[in-house]
Design an enzyme around this catalytic site. Structure first.
Site, PDB file in Angstrom:
ATOM      1  N   TYR A  52       0.826  -1.206   0.000  1.00 42.09           N
ATOM      2  CA  TYR A  52       0.000   0.000   0.000  1.00 42.09           C
ATOM      3  C   TYR A  52       0.855   1.249   0.000  1.00 42.09           C
ATOM      4  CZ  TYR A  52       0.855   0.992   4.984  1.00 42.09           C
ATOM      5  OH  TYR A  52       1.444   1.302   6.183  1.00 42.09           O
ATOM      6  N   LEU A  85      11.186   1.562   6.958  1.00 47.09           N
ATOM      7  CA  LEU A  85      10.539   2.015   5.719  1.00 47.09           C
ATOM      8  C   LEU A  85      11.193   3.323   5.289  1.00 47.09           C
ATOM      9  CD1 LEU A  85       8.102   1.392   3.799  1.00 47.09           C
ATOM     10  CD2 LEU A  85       6.984   3.295   4.975  1.00 47.09           C
ATOM     11  N   LYS A 129       6.368  -1.802   2.031  1.00 44.75           N
ATOM     12  CA  LYS A 129       5.170  -1.220   2.662  1.00 44.75           C
ATOM     13  C   LYS A 129       4.007  -2.199   2.449  1.00 44.75           C
ATOM     14  CE  LYS A 129       3.125   3.396   3.237  1.00 44.75           C
ATOM     15  NZ  LYS A 129       3.201   3.453   4.686  1.00 44.75           N
ATOM     16  N   HIS A 173      -1.775 -20.938   0.189  1.00 47.83           N
ATOM     17  CA  HIS A 173      -0.648 -20.018   0.378  1.00 47.83           C
ATOM     18  C   HIS A 173       0.077 -19.695  -0.929  1.00 47.83           C
ATOM     19  CE1 HIS A 173      -1.436 -21.114   4.482  1.00 47.83           C
ATOM     20  NE2 HIS A 173      -0.451 -20.363   4.958  1.00 47.83           N
ATOM     21  N   ARG A 214      -8.446 -20.227  -1.296  1.00 43.51           N
ATOM     22  CA  ARG A 214      -7.426 -20.045  -0.260  1.00 43.51           C
ATOM     23  C   ARG A 214      -6.327 -21.103  -0.364  1.00 43.51           C
ATOM     24  NH1 ARG A 214      -5.490 -21.547   4.489  1.00 43.51           N
ATOM     25  NH2 ARG A 214      -4.625 -19.907   5.826  1.00 43.51           N
ATOM     26  N   GLU A 221      12.637   2.716  13.819  1.00 49.04           N
ATOM     27  CA  GLU A 221      11.645   3.730  13.436  1.00 49.04           C
ATOM     28  C   GLU A 221      10.470   3.675  14.399  1.00 49.04           C
ATOM     29  OE1 GLU A 221      10.051   2.846   9.542  1.00 49.04           O
ATOM     30  OE2 GLU A 221       9.903   0.718   9.987  1.00 49.04           O
ATOM     31  N   ARG A 262       8.239   3.996  -4.673  1.00 45.76           N
ATOM     32  CA  ARG A 262       8.247   3.094  -3.514  1.00 45.76           C
ATOM     33  C   ARG A 262       7.229   1.971  -3.708  1.00 45.76           C
ATOM     34  NH1 ARG A 262       7.340   5.620   2.373  1.00 45.76           N
ATOM     35  NH2 ARG A 262       5.198   5.788   1.614  1.00 45.76           N
TER      36      ARG A 262
HETATM   37  C1  LIG Z   1       6.533   1.858   9.507  1.00 48.77           C
HETATM   38  C2  LIG Z   1       6.527   3.218   8.885  1.00 48.77           C
HETATM   39  N1  LIG Z   1       7.663   3.922   8.842  1.00 48.77           N
HETATM   40  C3  LIG Z   1       7.723   5.157   8.314  1.00 48.77           C
HETATM   41  C4  LIG Z   1       6.576   5.760   7.796  1.00 48.77           C
HETATM   42  C5  LIG Z   1       6.655   7.157   7.209  1.00 48.77           C
HETATM   43  O1  LIG Z   1       6.567   7.096   5.815  1.00 48.77           O
HETATM   44  P1  LIG Z   1       6.015   8.331   4.978  1.00 48.77           P
HETATM   45  O2  LIG Z   1       6.818   9.512   5.359  1.00 48.77           O
HETATM   46  O3  LIG Z   1       6.217   7.911   3.563  1.00 48.77           O
HETATM   47  O4  LIG Z   1       4.572   8.499   5.346  1.00 48.77           O
HETATM   48  C6  LIG Z   1       5.375   5.061   7.807  1.00 48.77           C
HETATM   49  C7  LIG Z   1       4.169   5.680   7.252  1.00 48.77           C
HETATM   50  O5  LIG Z   1       3.079   5.248   7.434  1.00 48.77           O
HETATM   51  C8  LIG Z   1       5.344   3.757   8.355  1.00 48.77           C
HETATM   52  O6  LIG Z   1       4.205   3.049   8.388  1.00 48.77           O
END
Ligand SMILES: Cc1ncc(COP(=O)(O)O)c(C=O)c1O
Length: 297
Positions: A40, A210, A154, A109, A107, A186, A59
């Site tokens: 997403y 991320l 993501k 995997h 369903r 993070e 991304r």
């Molecule tokens: C785990 C994680 N890290 C960092 C971010 C920040 O990313 P962005 O600046 O692209 O929103 C997000 C955003 O939802 C996130 O879910």
């Protein structure tokens, strides 16, 4: 999305068909629902224009490659769909969510042989943090980062992030600051920055975090605003002894974390470097609304 924003105003798009969000329906056998098998993006829309669209689409492609799912659209097609959804959206500023799953299949995997990916998109009013949170900062709690080793993708499989965020909510805090092997990674839905002696520090991009679009914006603004910065590993001790800690994301922009595990960070209020960065961020946004020679979207 802020829970206080009513979803009745939302607009959705499923596989190219637009509808009110309350009428959006996905089959129960969608692999997104069954396996969390999808990726997403969340794109802020300012004055009905997507912010950093190229970065988000790049991304998205990385995430799709990472889960071995072919991108169902070209960048131009994505751009058209996103712009059309933003045009139909309820307000000038929106939070636009899109997800691509491996589609509807019996369903099992293993990847289905002939399923078509499902593209679900929705847009809702953007709720930026209220002024009080900007001026006072927010509190956070720390936790061990127990997620998988592909946090750079993501994916919609967010249960670990959900459980970690709930630790913060249970403690009356806004975010959880994650530590893996004694180092900062993070937040549950944000990147984390640290300031020490006027220098902005951020963990490097890797499989453990991320690559936030806002993270890039912050580093660019630091550079253009002549705020010294270093991208390097940050120890837990450095986080706890920091002068400032910030969180950044597309919807929360940049917020100061002024308390960690009940103890003040620095002086316990948003610091001078935060205030400067916040002002630079708002200036950037204002430039997007009134594009002039200085705007750099
Ligand atoms: C785990 C994680 N890290 C960092 C971010 C920040 O990313 P962005 O600046 O692209 O929103 C997000 C955003 O939802 C996130 O879910």
């Amino acid at each position: 999305m802020d829970a206080s924003v009513p979803t009745e105003q939302g607009v959705a798009c499923i596989n190219g068909e637009f509808m009110p969000l309350t009428e959006a329906r996905i089959p129960a056998l969608d692999r997104g629902f069954i396996f969390g098998d999808g990726v997403y993006e969340v794109i802020p829309i300012y004055s009905r224009r997507p912010f950093r669209l190229e970065g988000h689409l790049q991304r998205l492609e990385r995430s799709l490659d990472g889960i071995r799912l072919a991108n169902p659209h070209t960048r131009a097609q994505w751009g058209n769909l996103i712009e059309e959804l933003a045009r139909r959206g309820p307000t000038e500023d929106q939070s636009l969510y899109l997800q691509v799953t491996r589609g509807v299949a019996k369903r099992d995997h293993a990847f289905p042989k002939d399923a078509q990916p499902t593209v679900f998109m929705m847009t809702n009013p953007l709720a930026v943090p209220e002024a009080r949170l900007v001026s006072e900062g927010v509190s956070a709690v720390s936790a061990i980062d127990n997620r998988w080793l592909r946090c750079d993708l993501k994916t919609i499989a967010l249960l670990p992030n959900v459980l970690l965020r709930q630790l913060a909510v249970d403690a009356g805090a806004a975010e959880v600051v994650l530590l893996r092997d004694g180092r900062l990674t993070e937040g549950s839905a944000s990147n984390i920055f640290v300031v020490k002696n006027g220098v902005l520090l951020s963990p490097p991009k890797s499989n453990l975090i991320l690559a936030g679009i806002t993270y890039d914006v912050i580093l660019e603004l630091a550079q253009s605003g002549q705020i010294p910065c270093e991208v390097r590993a940050i120890s837990e001790a450095e986080v706890r002894a920091a002068d400032e800690v910030w969180l950044t994301s597309s919807t929360r922009e940049v917020l100061a974390i002024t308390k960690l595990d009940g103890k003040p960070i620095g002086e316990g209020r948003p610091g001078a470097v935060f205030k400067r960065m916040y002002a630079l961020f708002q200036e950037l946004k204002a430039g997007l609304r009134n594009p002039g020679p200085r705007a750099h979207a």
